[in-house]
Design an enzyme around this catalytic site. Structure first.
Site, PDB file in Angstrom:
ATOM      1  CB  SER A   1     -16.118  29.892  44.821  1.00 36.33           C
ATOM      2  OG  SER A   1     -15.978  31.286  44.732  1.00 36.33           O
TER       3      SER A   1
ATOM      4  CB  CYS B   1      -4.231  38.727  26.630  1.00 32.05           C
ATOM      5  SG  CYS B   1      -4.769  39.168  25.000  1.00 32.05           S
TER       6      CYS B   1
ATOM      7  CD  GLN C   1     -16.859  26.912  37.149  1.00 34.70           C
ATOM      8  OE1 GLN C   1     -18.062  27.046  36.902  1.00 34.70           O
ATOM      9  NE2 GLN C   1     -16.021  27.940  37.169  1.00 34.70           N
TER      10      GLN C   1
ATOM     11  CG  ASN D   1     -11.951  26.407  35.253  1.00 36.08           C
ATOM     12  OD1 ASN D   1     -11.351  25.366  35.527  1.00 36.08           O
ATOM     13  ND2 ASN D   1     -11.317  27.490  34.841  1.00 36.08           N
TER      14      ASN D   1
ATOM     15  CG  HIS E   1     -17.412  34.524  42.542  1.00 33.34           C
ATOM     16  ND1 HIS E   1     -17.058  34.703  41.233  1.00 33.34           N
ATOM     17  CD2 HIS E   1     -16.371  33.923  43.139  1.00 33.34           C
ATOM     18  CE1 HIS E   1     -15.835  34.234  41.049  1.00 33.34           C
ATOM     19  NE2 HIS E   1     -15.399  33.755  42.195  1.00 33.34           N
TER      20      HIS E   1
ATOM     21  CB  THR F   1      -8.039  31.363  45.232  1.00 29.36           C
ATOM     22  OG1 THR F   1      -8.579  31.479  43.917  1.00 29.36           O
ATOM     23  CG2 THR F   1      -6.530  31.492  45.190  1.00 29.36           C
TER      24      THR F   1
ATOM     25  CB  THR G   1     -13.587  39.115  62.193  1.00 33.82           C
ATOM     26  OG1 THR G   1     -12.806  39.445  63.346  1.00 33.82           O
ATOM     27  CG2 THR G   1     -15.048  39.448  62.446  1.00 33.82           C
TER      28      THR G   1
END
Ligand code: PLP
Length: 405
Positions: free
Chosen positions: A201, A328, A181, A153, A203, A74, A242
């Site tokens: 990214s 949702c 992805q 994604n 994760h 992001t 940092t």
């Protein structure tokens, strides 16, 4: 088998134990600030960061100096798009993207529209793919940037990145690709693919959360960006703050593992994906693949199940952790913007499930998940008079099938 079975690898991945092991010393005995120039603690941290920079660059065919550390995709997207827009505003104010991009890209584009930029949102085809001719048709004399993702994604569809890169370079327009992805799942080569900026990214590829990179091309052309985070001038002035040394070490290790294991891992995940697909499509009727059979990620399967309602299906397979195509919102259930851009009907969009297969998915888990899904769909369809009609061959085009909201 640990329940629920995790099949949401596009949302996030667990940290690989080898990654965690590499990170641990940097929380404790090697805790130095990578910007400390006067002692061994600082040098050690800096050395670790530079090693990670090399490991990440090697995964995408970049040079280490082209890697800028951020907090994730992001942030990388914000820096790439806003940074380039501000830097090149005098050259032009037009940007090209697609309706199927991640919200991080779409919302940054909206932000730029409010600041006087004009954005063309290309509509992908029904498989979620944008054609190079479409991009060519949208380019103008004042176009400064094209932003199109490597792999979607939600549905896993790949864009023709190499062709788009060549087109942009032939016109002198910058090309950003969101590879969140794709990196680690498919070969990515910023030189061959002629990408100018690209995000990764941690994760999403078995590294930690809260760390990522922006690749910024330094030659042919040299990309310049206006920093979005001002401060001590870290990362060659592009991103102050940092450095998160343990996470950067983890991301480096994750990229190294991904690079070495990519061919075997993508073969394994795509084989599992194909098995799941064969079972679902072999044992159920009225199922619809969302995505592109040819151009797709090896580890993603997005399927809509006609005549069942998405929420009930998710509840019916509570031992399998997956995502659905319904998001949702406070008042209503909105179908995903990606499926909408692909012109998937509202009912089918609501009944879509994304299965993500990853490094730790086993065949046993996959068959368990397939059994659960197939049984749940059959059970729910017993309640559907429309399903019965469809089976009897009644033409349902005239019947409006509405998922209950
Ligand atoms: N882009 C794509 C395609 C993604 O899948 C994601 C993650 O959901 C992001 C961007 C945002 O990534 P991050 O969580 O690192 O901010």
């Amino acid at each position: 088998m640990k329940l629920p079975i995790y099949m949401d690898y596009q949302a996030t991945t667990p940290v690989d134990p080898r990654v965690l092991e590499a990170m641990l010393p940097y929380f404790t005995e090697r805790f130095g600030n990578a910007a400390s120039r006067n002692h061994r603690y600082g040098w050690e941290a800096e050395e670790a960061v530079e090693k990670a920079r090399q490991q990440i660059a090697a995964l995408i065919g970049a040079s280490p100096k082209e890697i800028v550390f951020t907090s994730g995709s992001t942030e990388s997207i914000n820096l790439a798009l806003k940074g380039a827009a501000e830097m090149y505003a005098e050259k032009g104010k037009h940007i090209v993207t697609s309706q199927a991009e991640h919200k991080a890209v779409l919302d940054v584009c909206k932000h730029l529209e409010q600041r006087g930029f004009e954005v063309t949102y290309l509509q992908p085809d029904k498989s979620g793919r944008v054609g190079v001719e479409q991009v060519a048709g949208a380019l103008r004399a004042d176009t400064i940037l094209v932003a199109l993702m490597w792999a979607n994604n939600e549905v896993g569809t790949l864009n023709p990145v190499r062709e788009i890169g060549a087109l942009c370079h032939s016109k002198g327009i910058l090309f950003f690709s969101d590879a969140t992805q794709a990196a680690g799942k498919l070969p990515v080569d910023v030189e061959a693919d002629q990408v100018d900026m690209l995000c990764i990214s941690g994760h999403k590829l078995y590294g930690p959360k809260g760390v990522g990179v922006l690749y910024v091309r330094r030659r042919n052309p040299r990309v310049r960006l206006v920093a979005q985070m001002d401060g001590g001038g870290h990362e060659r002035g592009m991103r102050s703050g940092t450095l998160n040394v343990p996470s950067i070490v983890g991301l480096g290790q994750a990229c190294e593992i991904a690079r070495v294991e990519l061919p075997a891992e993508s073969a394994r995940t795509s084989e599992l994906r194909d098995h799941l697909e064969r079972r679902i499509f072999g044992e159920l009727d009225f199922v619809h693949l969302n995505g592109n059979r040819e151009h797709r990620l090896p580890n993603n399967l997005n399927v809509s199940f006609a005549f069942v309602e998405g929420e009930s299906l998710i509840m019916g397979i509570s031992d399998v952790a997956v995502s659905s195509g319904s998001a949702c919102t406070s008042a209503s259930l909105e179908p995903s913007h990606v499926l909408r851009a692909m012109q998937v009907g509202e009912d089918l969009a609501h009944s879509s499930i994304r299965f993500g297969i990853g490094r730790f998915t086993t065949r046993e888990e996959l068959d368990f998940a397939a059994n659960q899904v197939i049984a749940a769909v059959r059970r729910l369809r017993e309640l559907s008079p429309l399903y019965e009609m469809a089976q009897e061959g009644v033409d349902l085009k005239s019947v409006q099938w509405q998922a209950p909201h």
